[in-house]
Each structure stands twice: as C-alpha cells, then as structure tokens.
Design an enzyme around this catalytic site. Structure first.
Site, PDB file in Angstrom:
ATOM      1  N   CYS A 280       0.825  -1.204   0.000  1.00 50.34           N
ATOM      2  CA  CYS A 280       0.000   0.000   0.000  1.00 50.34           C
ATOM      3  C   CYS A 280       0.870   1.269   0.000  1.00 50.34           C
ATOM      4  CB  CYS A 280      -0.984  -0.034   1.168  1.00 50.34           C
ATOM      5  SG  CYS A 280      -2.450   0.985   0.910  1.00 50.34           S
TER       6      CYS A 280
ATOM      7  N   HIS B 105      -3.671  -5.231   0.243  1.00 51.97           N
ATOM      8  CA  HIS B 105      -3.315  -5.788   1.548  1.00 51.97           C
ATOM      9  C   HIS B 105      -3.382  -7.313   1.541  1.00 51.97           C
ATOM     10  CE1 HIS B 105      -3.102  -2.157   4.151  1.00 51.97           C
ATOM     11  NE2 HIS B 105      -3.783  -1.633   3.138  1.00 51.97           N
TER      12      HIS B 105
ATOM     13  N   GLU C 176      -2.318  -9.283   3.741  1.00 51.60           N
ATOM     14  CA  GLU C 176      -2.579  -9.822   5.084  1.00 51.60           C
ATOM     15  C   GLU C 176      -4.079  -9.992   5.328  1.00 51.60           C
ATOM     16  OE1 GLU C 176      -3.440  -5.577   5.782  1.00 51.60           O
ATOM     17  OE2 GLU C 176      -2.002  -6.680   4.561  1.00 51.60           O
TER      18      GLU C 176
END
Length: 374
Positions: free
Chosen positions: A267, A351, A353
């Site tokens: 990001c 993202h 994650e």
C-alpha cells in the site's frame, strides 16, 4: 431521544442523522468502504487517519466488538458513518458493542442517514473535505468549516500514527494450525524482518511472526544506517495514511536500502518504493476501499480478489526503466504492483494480510520469504 448530528461536505451538501459514539466536532476527508464485514479492523486501521469513513453495508455493529480483531491499539480515523447501528450484537467472541467502543475511543459517529446517497455523491464528485458535528448544527457554518479544513494532499499524516521507538514483535496469527506454522517456519528459517512502520496494520507482523521470522518494528523515519544496524535479512515497508509524496525522509531511506537488502512494500509502502525509484503518484477520485477489489497478476495470468484501502496511486506514465508493472487493478487499470529490475524489491497496492478480506494474496509473503531465507 437520540442526539442530532450532521455531516457537511465542502460542496454544500448536508446530511442529518443521530449521533453514535462520542460528542463533539471533527473534520476530515469523506470516503467510503464497500466491505460487508470487518468494521472493527477498519476502525483500527491507521491508514484512515484524517478521514471520515462511511460503510456502504447498511447494518453495522451486529457482531459486536472484541479485543482480538483490532489492527492497532486504538482507532485513528476522524469519524464513522453508518446507515443503521445495531444495538444488539451476537457473536461468541464479542465482549462489547459498537457504540460503547466509539465512546471509549472518543470517535464521533453518525447513523440514520441515506448512506447510498452519500456514497453516490462521493463517487460522482470525488472524496471531499467534510465536517461531522454533534455541537454545531448550522448548515451554513458547517459547510464553511468543511471548505476551510485541511486537504489530504501534501500533508504528512504518518507522523501522527507511527511508533516512536523500535520494538520486537512476537504475536502470531490466532487461526493458523500447527501444520501451517511448521511449514512456513521451515521456509523462513528465522530470517529477520525489519518493518518500517508508517501506520502498520498488526496482521502484517502477525503473518511474519507466524512464518517463523524474527520481527522488529521500527519508526517510519528511521535512517537506513540505523536500520542496517539491526542486521535485517529483509525490510518491509508498511501501509499508512495520506499522501506519500511529502514523506521524503522515507523515500531517502528506501533509496539507500535498495541493493543492500530485499525490500517488500504494501500500500503506502508500495507507493514510497516507487517514489524512491523516481516515479510519481497521484490522487484517485474517490480511492479504492473494500475487500472485493480484483487484481490481475501479469506474471501468472491469475486474478485475485484483494483488500484495498488507499486514496493515491502510482502514475504508470512516470515509472522509471528500473521498475516494471507486475499487477493491475481490473476496475480502473491502475498500477497494483511493481518490481525492481535490478534489485530484490517489490510492492503491491493492496493488503495481502487480508484483515479483513480474502486470502488470495498470501503468496506474496511466501515470495518475500524465499528472498530472505537463510
């Protein structure tokens, strides 16, 4: 009787509803997120610093709040807007309700407005400066305050959310099996990852720790010399809020790190890596915020559904020869990933994650693990 609250946009539009959470007045950029779930992760994502976030899903708060799913120690956003706030929550992990959580962390909320109309206006006119208030209910006054509030462009919001000192991180993902931990631990062989924290979501270091890495989190303004004293096997560049171009201190550090150690950015970290290599960034009309953003992996030809939260993007026309595009956002064809042609360095504009969100992009952690394995 619920207390009245109002949201005013810089274009003169005013929405009236009732207050949830804290009382007072805040300014910020009005944006929206399309996720159906994950409101607690959104509330605690430091990337929302300086923004008033609207949830497009109509009912928020129905599964409550818990102490496990937070992405930072406290919310960083300016305000929170929902169509309907559920006063009844049902989830075996919940230990509180949304309104009490907002009150505890002094976050002003607004409920009972037509969020569809608000989102449509933002999509048409773009993200706008706004003011959210429970104290000043004059439309004219609020609109003037919105017009006079600070823009996101040119501000260094990272200074407001990054840590002040280095810490060791040990917390792991709570939903991994022992088999998963063992498999990824063998891949990493306890490699040391230093995370430059510009407002990092906690699920990122949880991923590294679960893969057997030694993890050290350092402030985003730490120098390259100080980072290299940590003896990293790889350096991670985190997400964070706002405009990446004012963060010259971070760009200079990344520029010095290239060629010394493998680098992976997510990001804002992806944007800073690109800027450090000579690219430019620009502000998107209303940004990408949600858990259903399709991204095309140019190398594999596969499409992955991703979690995204950003208002700026890398300008492809400005990319230097040393960078190549690896991923594209299929909604608007913007750059969603880059890789350095000479050094071990890459970044993605989403993202992996996935807190909350799909797990399609976990392979990026494995890719980085292969680069830093001892």
């Amino acid at each position: 009787m619920p207390k009245t609250a109002k949201l005013a946009l810089e274009d003169g539009t005013v929405y009236e509803g009732y207050a949830i959470g804290a009382e007072g007045e805040v300014t910020g950029e009005a944006v929206f997120n399309t996720a159906m779930t994950g409101y607690q992760e959104i509330l605690t994502d430091p990337s929302y610093r300086g923004q008033i976030v609207t949830m497009t899903y109509p009912e928020i708060g129905n599964y409550g709040i818990n102490a496990i799913d937070v992405e930072h120690e406290a919310p960083s956003l300016s305000g929170f807007i929902v169509r309907a706030d559920s006063r009844i929550f049902s989830n075996y992990r919940a230990d509180g309700d949304l309104q009490s959580y907002l009150q505890k962390h002094n976050i002003i909320g607004l409920s009972g407005i037509d969020t569809r109309a608000l989102v449509r206006r933002i999509r048409t006119a773009g993200a706008m400066r706004a003011v959210l208030s429970t104290t000043d209910l004059s439309d004219e006054s609020l609109v003037n305050k919105a017009k006079e509030s600070l823009s996101m462009v040119g501000r260094d919001l990272v200074r407001e959310v990054m840590p002040t000192k280095a810490i060791a991180w040990n917390q792991k993902l709570d939903d991994w099996t022992e088999a998963e931990v063992g498999r990824h631990s063998r891949t990493n062989s306890a490699a040391h990852v230093v995370c430059m924290d510009f407002g990092m979501k906690w699920n990122i270091p949880r991923h590294f720790a679960s893969r057997g890495n030694q993890v050290t989190i350092v402030p985003g303004d730490m120098s390259a010399e100080e980072i290299m004293k940590q003896n990293p096997d790889g350096v991670f560049l985190s997400n964070g809020p706002g405009d990446p171009e004012p963060l010259e201190y971070a760009q200079n550090t990344i520029r010095e790190l290239l060629g010394q150690v493998p680098v992976f950015g997510i990001c804002l970290g992806h944007q800073l890596l690109s800027l450090a290599c000579g690219a430019k960034t620009f502000k998107l009309k209303f940004g990408h915020r949600g858990v259903n953003q399709p991204v095309f992996d140019i190398e594999t030809g596969k499409v992955e559904i991703t979690t995204q939260n950003h208002g700026f993007a890398v300008d492809e026309k400005s990319l230097p020869d040393c960078l190549e595009v690896t991923h594209r956002n299929l909604n608007d064809d913007t750059v969603a990933g880059v890789r350095h042609r000479e050094h071990v360095a890459f970044g993605v504009q989403y993202h992996p994650e996935a807190a909350s969100g799909p797990h399609d992009s976990h392979y990026l952690f494995e890719r980085f693990a292969q680069k830093i394995a001892k």
